[in-house]
Design a protein around this motif. Sequence first.
Motif, PDB file in Angstrom:
ATOM      1  N   GLY A  15       0.781  -1.217   0.000  1.00  0.00           N
ATOM      2  CA  GLY A  15       0.000   0.000   0.000  1.00  0.00           C
ATOM      3  C   GLY A  15       0.822   1.281   0.000  1.00  0.00           C
ATOM      4  O   GLY A  15       0.268   2.374   0.091  1.00  0.00           O
ATOM      5  N   ARG A  16       2.143   1.178  -0.062  1.00  0.00           N
ATOM      6  CA  ARG A  16       2.967   2.375  -0.006  1.00  0.00           C
ATOM      7  C   ARG A  16       2.995   3.101  -1.347  1.00  0.00           C
ATOM      8  O   ARG A  16       2.997   2.476  -2.397  1.00  0.00           O
ATOM      9  N   ARG A  17       3.037   4.406  -1.277  1.00  0.00           N
ATOM     10  CA  ARG A  17       3.186   5.206  -2.477  1.00  0.00           C
ATOM     11  C   ARG A  17       4.636   5.115  -2.959  1.00  0.00           C
ATOM     12  O   ARG A  17       5.563   4.934  -2.159  1.00  0.00           O
ATOM     13  N   PRO A  18       4.863   5.255  -4.266  1.00  0.00           N
ATOM     14  CA  PRO A  18       6.240   5.250  -4.755  1.00  0.00           C
ATOM     15  C   PRO A  18       7.007   6.444  -4.208  1.00  0.00           C
ATOM     16  O   PRO A  18       6.436   7.485  -3.887  1.00  0.00           O
ATOM     17  N   SER A  19       8.315   6.295  -4.087  1.00  0.00           N
ATOM     18  CA  SER A  19       9.146   7.358  -3.538  1.00  0.00           C
ATOM     19  C   SER A  19      10.479   7.375  -4.278  1.00  0.00           C
ATOM     20  O   SER A  19      10.742   6.548  -5.140  1.00  0.00           O
ATOM     21  N   GLY A  20      11.326   8.331  -3.902  1.00  0.00           N
ATOM     22  CA  GLY A  20      12.625   8.444  -4.539  1.00  0.00           C
ATOM     23  C   GLY A  20      12.554   9.281  -5.803  1.00  0.00           C
ATOM     24  O   GLY A  20      11.522   9.900  -6.104  1.00  0.00           O
ATOM     25  N   PRO A  21      13.636   9.324  -6.552  1.00  0.00           N
ATOM     26  CA  PRO A  21      13.657  10.126  -7.786  1.00  0.00           C
ATOM     27  C   PRO A  21      12.651   9.593  -8.798  1.00  0.00           C
ATOM     28  O   PRO A  21      12.500   8.378  -8.974  1.00  0.00           O
ATOM     29  N   SER A  22      11.961  10.487  -9.452  1.00  0.00           N
ATOM     30  CA  SER A  22      10.917  10.073 -10.383  1.00  0.00           C
ATOM     31  C   SER A  22      11.497   9.573 -11.694  1.00  0.00           C
ATOM     32  O   SER A  22      12.610   9.937 -12.088  1.00  0.00           O
ATOM     33  N   VAL A  23      10.733   8.729 -12.360  1.00  0.00           N
ATOM     34  CA  VAL A  23      11.004   8.355 -13.749  1.00  0.00           C
ATOM     35  C   VAL A  23      10.215   9.337 -14.615  1.00  0.00           C
ATOM     36  O   VAL A  23       8.985   9.388 -14.532  1.00  0.00           O
ATOM     37  N   ARG A  24      10.914  10.099 -15.433  1.00  0.00           N
ATOM     38  CA  ARG A  24      10.283  11.208 -16.141  1.00  0.00           C
ATOM     39  C   ARG A  24      10.028  10.854 -17.604  1.00  0.00           C
ATOM     40  O   ARG A  24      10.883  10.270 -18.274  1.00  0.00           O
ATOM     41  N   ILE A  25       8.831  11.208 -18.080  1.00  0.00           N
ATOM     42  CA  ILE A  25       8.445  11.038 -19.486  1.00  0.00           C
ATOM     43  C   ILE A  25       8.068  12.399 -20.038  1.00  0.00           C
ATOM     44  O   ILE A  25       7.226  13.104 -19.470  1.00  0.00           O
ATOM     45  N   GLY A  26       8.672  12.776 -21.136  1.00  0.00           N
ATOM     46  CA  GLY A  26       8.287  14.006 -21.814  1.00  0.00           C
ATOM     47  C   GLY A  26       6.984  13.806 -22.556  1.00  0.00           C
ATOM     48  O   GLY A  26       6.783  12.772 -23.211  1.00  0.00           O
ATOM     49  N   ALA A  27       6.070  14.759 -22.451  1.00  0.00           N
ATOM     50  CA  ALA A  27       4.759  14.659 -23.104  1.00  0.00           C
ATOM     51  C   ALA A  27       4.569  15.846 -24.039  1.00  0.00           C
ATOM     52  O   ALA A  27       4.601  17.003 -23.598  1.00  0.00           O
ATOM     53  N   LEU A  28       4.373  15.561 -25.322  1.00  0.00           N
ATOM     54  CA  LEU A  28       4.140  16.591 -26.330  1.00  0.00           C
ATOM     55  C   LEU A  28       2.661  16.617 -26.687  1.00  0.00           C
ATOM     56  O   LEU A  28       2.060  15.571 -26.965  1.00  0.00           O
ATOM     57  N   ALA A  29       2.072  17.815 -26.698  1.00  0.00           N
ATOM     58  CA  ALA A  29       0.650  17.941 -27.043  1.00  0.00           C
ATOM     59  C   ALA A  29       0.368  19.367 -27.509  1.00  0.00           C
ATOM     60  O   ALA A  29       0.970  20.315 -27.004  1.00  0.00           O
ATOM     61  N   PRO A  30      -0.560  19.531 -28.471  1.00  0.00           N
ATOM     62  CA  PRO A  30      -0.962  20.879 -28.883  1.00  0.00           C
ATOM     63  C   PRO A  30      -1.989  21.437 -27.904  1.00  0.00           C
ATOM     64  O   PRO A  30      -3.150  21.050 -27.929  1.00  0.00           O
ATOM     65  N   LEU A  31      -1.579  22.343 -27.057  1.00  0.00           N
ATOM     66  CA  LEU A  31      -2.450  22.848 -25.996  1.00  0.00           C
ATOM     67  C   LEU A  31      -2.933  24.271 -26.247  1.00  0.00           C
ATOM     68  O   LEU A  31      -3.793  24.766 -25.514  1.00  0.00           O
ATOM     69  N   THR A  32      -2.377  24.942 -27.243  1.00  0.00           N
ATOM     70  CA  THR A  32      -2.794  26.293 -27.598  1.00  0.00           C
ATOM     71  C   THR A  32      -2.895  26.407 -29.114  1.00  0.00           C
ATOM     72  O   THR A  32      -2.322  25.608 -29.855  1.00  0.00           O
ATOM     73  N   ARG A  33      -3.649  27.424 -29.580  1.00  0.00           N
ATOM     74  CA  ARG A  33      -3.771  27.686 -31.006  1.00  0.00           C
ATOM     75  C   ARG A  33      -2.422  28.141 -31.558  1.00  0.00           C
ATOM     76  O   ARG A  33      -1.632  28.728 -30.823  1.00  0.00           O
ATOM     77  N   PRO A  34      -2.163  27.852 -32.841  1.00  0.00           N
ATOM     78  CA  PRO A  34      -3.091  27.272 -33.816  1.00  0.00           C
ATOM     79  C   PRO A  34      -3.217  25.754 -33.759  1.00  0.00           C
ATOM     80  O   PRO A  34      -3.791  25.145 -34.655  1.00  0.00           O
TER      81      PRO A  34
END
Length: 375
Positions: A15-34
Motif C-alpha cells: 500500500g505504499r506510495r512510490p518514492s525516490g527520484p521520479s522516472v520522467r516522461i516528456g509529453a508533447l501535445a498541442p495545448l494552444t492555437r493554432p
Amino acid sequence: MNAYHQASPLRAPDGRRPSGPSVRIGALAPLTRPGWAEAGRHLLAGLELAVRDVNDAGGIAGRPLELVVRDTAADPDRAAAAVDELARPGVAAVAGEYHSVVARTAAARADALGLPFLCSSAVLDGLTEQPTQWVARLAPPQSRGWRLYADFLLGEGHRRIAVATEPSVYWASGARVLRDRLAPYGGTVVELDMRALTPTEVCDELVDNRATALLLLVGHPEPAVPIAESVRRDQRLAGLMIGAPAGQPEFAEWAALLGEDGAGIPFLRYLPERLTPLGARVGTALRERLTAAPSFVAFEGYDTIAVLTDVLRSSGADRTRTAEYWPGVAVEGTRGPIRFSRVPGIGVWQWDGAPIHVADRDPAHPDRFRILRTG
C-alpha cells in the motif's frame, strides 16, 4: 507468445506510495492555437490519468512516474526544441503529439538523439524518413484508415468526390490514398484549394463538378466550420454528403459550433465497437476529468502510458534497452491487446491491430455516435 499484461495493475501489496527520484516522461501535445487544443487536452487527460493509476500501483520499481509536459501548438520548430530539451539526462522517453507534421519532426529529432519516442495519435505513414528502432506508434497508419474511408465512400455509392484542402503533407497524403483507392472503381477526386476559394465559391465548384461528396481536408475550426455551414445552407447541395476523415466531428467543440449541421458527417474514429473492461473503467474516469465524453485521443493517451509503463519496468528506464524492448511489448490496453511489429512501408514500430471505424454524429441525437463501417 507472451501473456498480455494488464495496463493498470492493482496497488502495491504494502500500500505504499512510490518514492525516490521520479522516472520522467516528456509529453508533447498541442495545448494552444493554432494547434488543435481540444485534441491536445484530451490527449493530456489520458496521459495524466494513466500516470495517476501507475503511481497508485507502486510506480516504476517503486519510483514515481512523472510527466514533463510541453505545448507544441502545432509548431514543428517548437516540437523539435522540446525534444532537444527533453533529451537531456533525466527523461527516459518522449510520448504524445496529435498533429502528424509535428510528430514527424519530433520523431526525426528523437531518432537523431537516441531518445525513445512513443507517438500516441499522429497517423502519417512516413513518420520517419528511414526505419528506426527509437520510435513506436499506437495510432494506425494514415493509409490504412483512409483506405477504409474510401471503401466507405464507395459502399455509399460516391464516385465524384471533392476535397477542400490546404497545403500540408498530411492532407496531400490523405488525398493520394483516396485517389488511389477510388480510381480502380471509376472514382475521381477533385481538389479545391482553400487558399483561393471562399466557402461560397466552394459551393459553386461543387455544383459545377457535380460532386456527390465533399471531404474537409482543412484545419479546425477555420476553415472547416465555415465551409460546412455554407454547404449545409446551399439548397443546390441538399443531397451532398460532407465528410471529415481527420476526425473533426469527434470533439465537443465541433457540435457546439455547428449544432445540428455538424451531425451526419462521417469521420475516422480509432476505437473498437466495444471497449475492454479496462477501457470502460478508464472511460468513466476520463469523463469525470474532462467533464465531457472522452474522445479516442484520450484513450490513445492512456494506452501510451500503459505501454511505456510495461517498457520501463522491463528496461529499467535505460534508453537503449527501452528502444530494444518495443517488439516485446504485450499490454492489454483500453482498446484491445497492444503489440508492436514491423509493417511494410512503415519505418517505426507499429501497433498493427489498432481499431478503426467510420462514425458520425446521429442526426436524430447529435450527442450520440453511429458506427457506419469497421475495419
